[in-house]
Structures are given as C-alpha cells and as structure tokens.
Design a protein around this motif. Sequence first.
Motif, short mmCIF file in Angstrom:
data_model
loop_
_atom_site.label_atom_id
_atom_site.label_comp_id
_atom_site.label_asym_id
_atom_site.label_seq_id
_atom_site.Cartn_x
_atom_site.Cartn_y
_atom_site.Cartn_z
N PRO A 30 0.82 -1.20 0.00
CA PRO A 30 0.00 0.00 0.00
C PRO A 30 0.86 1.26 0.00
N PHE A 71 2.96 13.19 11.44
CA PHE A 71 3.17 12.84 10.03
C PHE A 71 3.20 11.33 9.87
N ASN A 72 2.29 10.80 9.08
CA ASN A 72 2.25 9.36 8.80
C ASN A 72 2.72 9.09 7.38
N GLY A 73 3.91 9.55 7.06
CA GLY A 73 4.44 9.34 5.71
C GLY A 73 4.78 7.89 5.46
N ILE A 95 4.53 2.40 6.39
CA ILE A 95 4.70 1.16 5.63
C ILE A 95 6.16 0.69 5.73
N TRP A 139 5.14 -3.01 14.40
CA TRP A 139 3.90 -3.16 15.16
C TRP A 139 4.22 -3.30 16.64
N ALA A 166 -4.34 -2.74 21.49
CA ALA A 166 -4.22 -3.39 20.20
C ALA A 166 -2.92 -2.97 19.53
N PRO A 167 -2.36 -3.83 18.62
CA PRO A 167 -1.09 -3.48 17.97
C PRO A 167 -1.21 -2.15 17.23
N THR A 168 -0.21 -1.33 17.38
CA THR A 168 -0.21 -0.01 16.76
C THR A 168 1.12 0.17 16.05
N LEU A 169 1.06 0.77 14.88
CA LEU A 169 2.23 0.93 14.03
C LEU A 169 3.01 2.14 14.53
N ILE A 223 -10.11 3.92 21.57
CA ILE A 223 -10.04 2.76 20.68
C ILE A 223 -11.21 1.83 20.98
N PRO A 272 2.24 -5.56 4.89
CA PRO A 272 2.81 -5.36 6.21
C PRO A 272 1.74 -5.39 7.30
N PRO A 282 0.65 -6.89 11.33
CA PRO A 282 1.29 -7.32 12.58
C PRO A 282 1.34 -8.84 12.66
N ALA A 311 -10.06 -3.46 15.35
CA ALA A 311 -10.03 -2.30 16.26
C ALA A 311 -9.96 -1.03 15.44
N PHE A 355 -3.83 6.29 17.77
CA PHE A 355 -3.77 4.85 17.52
C PHE A 355 -3.54 4.59 16.03
N ASN A 356 -2.45 3.93 15.72
CA ASN A 356 -2.15 3.58 14.33
C ASN A 356 -2.35 2.09 14.12
N GLY A 357 -3.54 1.60 14.43
CA GLY A 357 -3.84 0.18 14.26
C GLY A 357 -3.91 -0.22 12.80
N TYR A 358 -3.90 -1.53 12.58
CA TYR A 358 -3.92 -2.07 11.22
C TYR A 358 -5.07 -1.51 10.40
N THR A 399 -4.41 2.15 9.16
CA THR A 399 -3.17 2.51 8.46
C THR A 399 -3.07 1.69 7.17
N ILE A 400 -2.93 0.38 7.34
CA ILE A 400 -2.79 -0.48 6.16
C ILE A 400 -4.15 -0.63 5.48
N THR A 432 0.68 11.74 3.43
CA THR A 432 0.57 11.21 4.79
C THR A 432 -0.66 10.30 4.83
N LEU A 433 -0.51 9.20 5.54
CA LEU A 433 -1.56 8.19 5.61
C LEU A 433 -2.60 8.64 6.63
#
Lengths: 357, 357
Positions: A149, A215-217, A222, A227, A233-236, B136, B149, B151, B158, B215-218, B221-222, B235-236
């Motif tokens: 992505p 900034f989520n560049g 990616i 994670w 919960a898992p967070t990037l 969350i 990508p 986790p 979530a 929170f940058n959960g799956y 983000t992805i 930026t995402l």
Amino acid sequence: MKTANASQAGMILREREPLNLEMPFGSLDGFITPVERFFVRSHFAVPDIDVRRWRLKIEGEVETPLELTYDELKGMETHTLPVTLECAGNGRAFLTPQAKGAQWERGAVGNAKWTGVRLADVLRRAGIQDSACEVIFEGADAGEIKEPPGPAGEIHYARSMPLTKAKEDVLLAFKMNGEELTAAHGFPLRAIVPGWYGMASVKWLSRVIATAQPFNGYYQTIDYAYWQRGTSAPTLVPITEMQVKAAIARPGFADTVRAGKMCLVSGAAWTTAAEITKVEVSTDGGAKWHKAQLLGEPVFNAWRLWEYGWQAPSTPGQATLLARATDSEGRTQPTKRDEDRGSYIVNHILPIVVDIR
Amino acid sequence: MKTANASQAGMILREREPLNLEMPFGSLDGFITPVERFFVRSHFAVPDIDVRRWRLKIEGEVETPLELTYDELKGMETHTLPVTLECAGNGRAFLTPQAKGAQWERGAVGNAKWTGVRLADVLRRAGIQDSACEVIFEGADAGEIKEPPGPAGEIHYARSMPLTKAKEDVLLAFKMNGEELTAAHGFPLRAIVPGWYGMASVKWLSRVIATAQPFNGYYQTIDYAYWQRGTSAPTLVPITEMQVKAAIARPGFADTVRAGKMCLVSGAAWTTAAEITKVEVSTDGGAKWHKAQLLGEPVFNAWRLWEYGWQAPSTPGQATLLARATDSEGRTQPTKRDEDRGSYIVNHILPIVVDIR
C-alpha cells in the motif's frame, strides 16, 4: 562536489540502483569512519542538484517561511559533532527466516564528524507556531513506490520527528569529516539526527516542514515502522532511537584463529543519549563473560571502540564469540530476537563462530 | 440471540467466510432498512460470545477501569437514533481498474434505528484522564493478517476516534430496529459512530481503550486509510466521515424503461453532520439537471429518500441517469474519481444506463 571511491575502499555492493553500500565491518580501524568507508543507504537515485539554484525551504506552521541558499546556511553559526549512524536494517542478513530488504551484515553503521548548523537556530529564524507538533524533513530524492500500500505517483523521501527532538540536537550538516558532503552522502545538505537510526538523517535535504499533525508518511508507516504490541491493540510506530548494541569487528565469521595464541577481539558499541558503560565478551557461546576494555573517551551518540585479549584454546575446533553492551541507563542487549521488530532494529546478541587451528 | 434470514431477503453474497452480504439496492423501500436487508461487513469469523460471561471493558487512560455486564449496560439511560452506515468500500465495483477487496455495488449502505447507551455516559463513569486523546474500540472478532505489512500473530478488529468525537454522539448499541442485535450485526453490543463510514462502528465490542497516543492500528493505516496529498509530503490518514452522496435505487443498471411513459427515479442521499438540501437528477448524462423531491423530514446522519418523475423519451434507445446530492454545508459530489482515495470513499457521480423500449 567531492566524490569518494567506494570500490577502492572495498565497500560491499548491496544494491546498485539505488546505491546501497556496506562497509566491510572487519576493516573498522578507528573512532572516525572515513567517508569512503561509510555505508550508503539510498531509496531513490542520487538527485542531480545544482547548488546555485538549490534552496532549503522552511515552511508549514511557521511565522516566516524561509528559503535559504547554501551560502546563507554556511554563513550561520556552525557546530561539529561526532555522531554514529546505524541503518535500522543493519544485521538483517542474520535473521531467519530471511527478511525482506537489503541484506546488511554488520557494516551498515559508521561514525563521522558532522559540521553544520543547528536545526533549532533555523527554526528560530522562521518562528515556529504553537500549532506545530512535528518537523518533517523532505529530501530532493524522489520516485514511485510500486508495491501497495504505497501512495500513488512520485513521492520524496521524507521523515519526521517530534518538535522537542528537532529543537534539541539535530544538525543540518554540510560537511562530513571536515570535507564537503559527497553526492552519495547527501550533498549539499543532510540532516543528522543524533541517537536515531539512520533513516531519520534525511539526505539531500530540501524542505523542513513544521506540521500540526503527526506525520504518517510512507517511510514511517509502511516502511521503517513496526507493530508495537502491548495491553492495547497493535499499533504501528515509527522507528526512532538506536538500541544499545556491541558489534564484533574482528575476528569475523569463519575466520581462523591460531590455537593457543592471543587473539584480539575488537569492535564498537553504541546506544542513544547515554554512555556505553560496559562491553562484555564471551568466547564460549555465552557460558562465561569477560569485560572488554573501552577505548578512548565516552561521547554521547557516538560509538565507543573496545577490545578484549582472548587466549584461544590450545586444541583445534570451533569457538562462538559473543559481545554484549550495557549503557549508563542500564539498558543491555536481548539474547533473542524480538519478532515484533520485523526486519529492523537487530540488536540481539549475534554469535561469531571462528575456527581454531 | 436473534437470527435474520438473509438469503430469503435476497441478499447478495460478497464473501462467505468471513460473512459479507450486500443489500440489492433496487429493493430500497423505506427510510428504515430491515435487519435482514442491512449489509453485513465482517473481517473475521463471527465470534462465539456467551453473553453471561461477556463484559465490556473500559480501560487505558481512565480513573477507574470498568467491566460492565450486558444487564448493567441495558440498565443505563438509553437513547435511540436513526443512523445511516455506509461501508467505506461501497461502490468499489464501479472503479476501473478493478480495486482490491469485496466488489460492493451500491448496497453496502443501510439506515437503522439503533438503541443503546451513550459512550459519553460510560466514559464519564470511568473518568477520562487528561492524558487521553483518542478512544479505541476493539471487537471480540480476531484473526491473523496473512499479508505483509501486517502485525504478527492474531489481532482483533479495532478502530479509534478522537476523544471529542467519542464524547459527542457515539452510541453503544444493543438494539437494531427495536430488536436485540443479530450475531452478524454485532451481538451483544456494537458501536454506532454517526456520520462516519461503517468501519468505525465496531461490532462485538469488547474493549474501549482511552489512549494517550494516536492509535495507528492495522485498520486505520494499512486498511481503511488513504494517502492524503497536499503541500506537505503524502501522509496516511484514517478514513472517518462519510462524504455527501446520492445513490439511485431504481431504475437499476440495464433496466428497461418504457418509451414515452413516466418512470419514477428514486433513491437515497446522505452526508455527515449536515442536512441533504438538494438532490438533482440528470437523465441525459449530465447535460441538464432536475430537482428531485426530498421525502420525509431531514435527520442528521441518517439518509434522506428522494424521487424524481421522469418522462422517458418516446424513441427507443439508451439513457444515462445521474444523481447528485448537495448538503447544508454546501458540499456536493465530484464528477470524477479522486484516485488518492484508493479503493475507498466512492462518492463521485455514478451513471446508471437504462434501455428505453
């Protein structure tokens, strides 16, 4: 613009386009890594920059957007810092199963003296607004991300950091080891973010953008992110600070050590915003540990060289060498790989197996 | 736990495991969508929940972590709201080139009356700390993400939202159209986030976590995110609010309309935190536009039905029908697809081509 002759320096080619070069870590021979032996990590082709037309733009959440020329920057107060940069993927070649990306062994790390102006001084001239929370560095290097992505179209390499870090100790460097930057190392200007993995020290710096939103560049979601698991919960999370690590330079993998003779085990150790207080070496796979001697003086965010005199066994066979660093914050290296880190932040203890003959 | 007979209701199967069902949008026949005709979007298998042992946990940056039973929740002050949920991928089947994901046509949208307790009331009981910036929602549904990508290991579905939105109008719903939730719709409890695409209205809700970091959960983000371009680097950003949209329910694609006769063009239109003020219909591919009649009364964050009496041409051939909504904030629909949105937020004007015989 200077060029450095990497092939003459015996650099290992990890990728030709874009250029990625690794230092043969066995050649480590001093506190300062020569330019031509400093690893090169690029994401796109080296941009073709005419320094007379190049400008450093400071924009976003600032009172006065700036466009600074190379000469204007060089005319500001300069500072020189030794800073160790390690690629976040250094050591990846030792992971099993094989991780994606350039197969760096131990040499995607180096320590140079960087000369430039403080980012804090540049930001002060532009006047940071209260709304700003991060600073984005954007390089002149650009290209397309072909795999999803990824964002559509051409993007520039870019990375951000919290405003607190930006104001603390970040340098905008135009010299490396006293010489003008080479093209591969970011001419005319690169960021140096002390204590952070190399991906933060953006080369060919062209824009500094103060931003009101995190900034989520691409290169901190990616790529260059992992994670983080926890109670939530898992967070990037983007990769930031280097983790404490000792690396053995000599002897190397499958090297031969003479039975019954003295062998000098040597290498470097580094961490973030702390001193290396201890390096221990094991020559029996981790059963016993011995203190190595730390060389020189401690310098924050620069590596420390170390050595240990090992009396090799008198009977031929194999020996497994390990090194383990501890820092002044009490942090040390894990013995096992943390899988959540994906293909990055390889700082668990890596064995070097040698032949005794 | 109630079950609804989706196949009898003529639902379109988009995926069997996990269950994804689409309403045949031509069957739209009222302001409220019956449960058995409400689209189902699942990411993992429907979790097997014993409601006597199920608890809603409120944790993270709170004064008093809570564990509420189903009966405790039902004993709190309840509210009933009609809210339209549209899947962020609704309309994806019309994209070219074909986008990844379930090929939703027009029917991944529905409007139901949701009954439950206000999230704000639950958060007040737990006492939100000043450090919290987001909330969350975590569902009981879980599984592994096989493609990078993602986790490692099993994750739960979530999604988060800013604390301001969480305190504003979010409902924790245990009833849909006056009946206990069905398993496919999130029994025993689901979030209802008014005005946001459906992915925010987490089903099988089991944890509410106040967090100090974005929170940058799956799934933000992805997945369920897009690359926002602007003056800054891409930026995402997570997908949040529904965009203004009118959808034609009847006639449908390739339907036959009788030449020279009246044909009722009808559908629904929705937006976020505003009223639909105008729906226009074109029957000649966009050359001329005619005001449709808005039915019923405006309700914030619920759709509005509309209709337009069209005198079909007397000569056989084809006609291209379009509908375009405008809301009280002056927002209207783009004529062309914004490619930055990837496979989500399909609200450009979609043509319906009919045969005139």
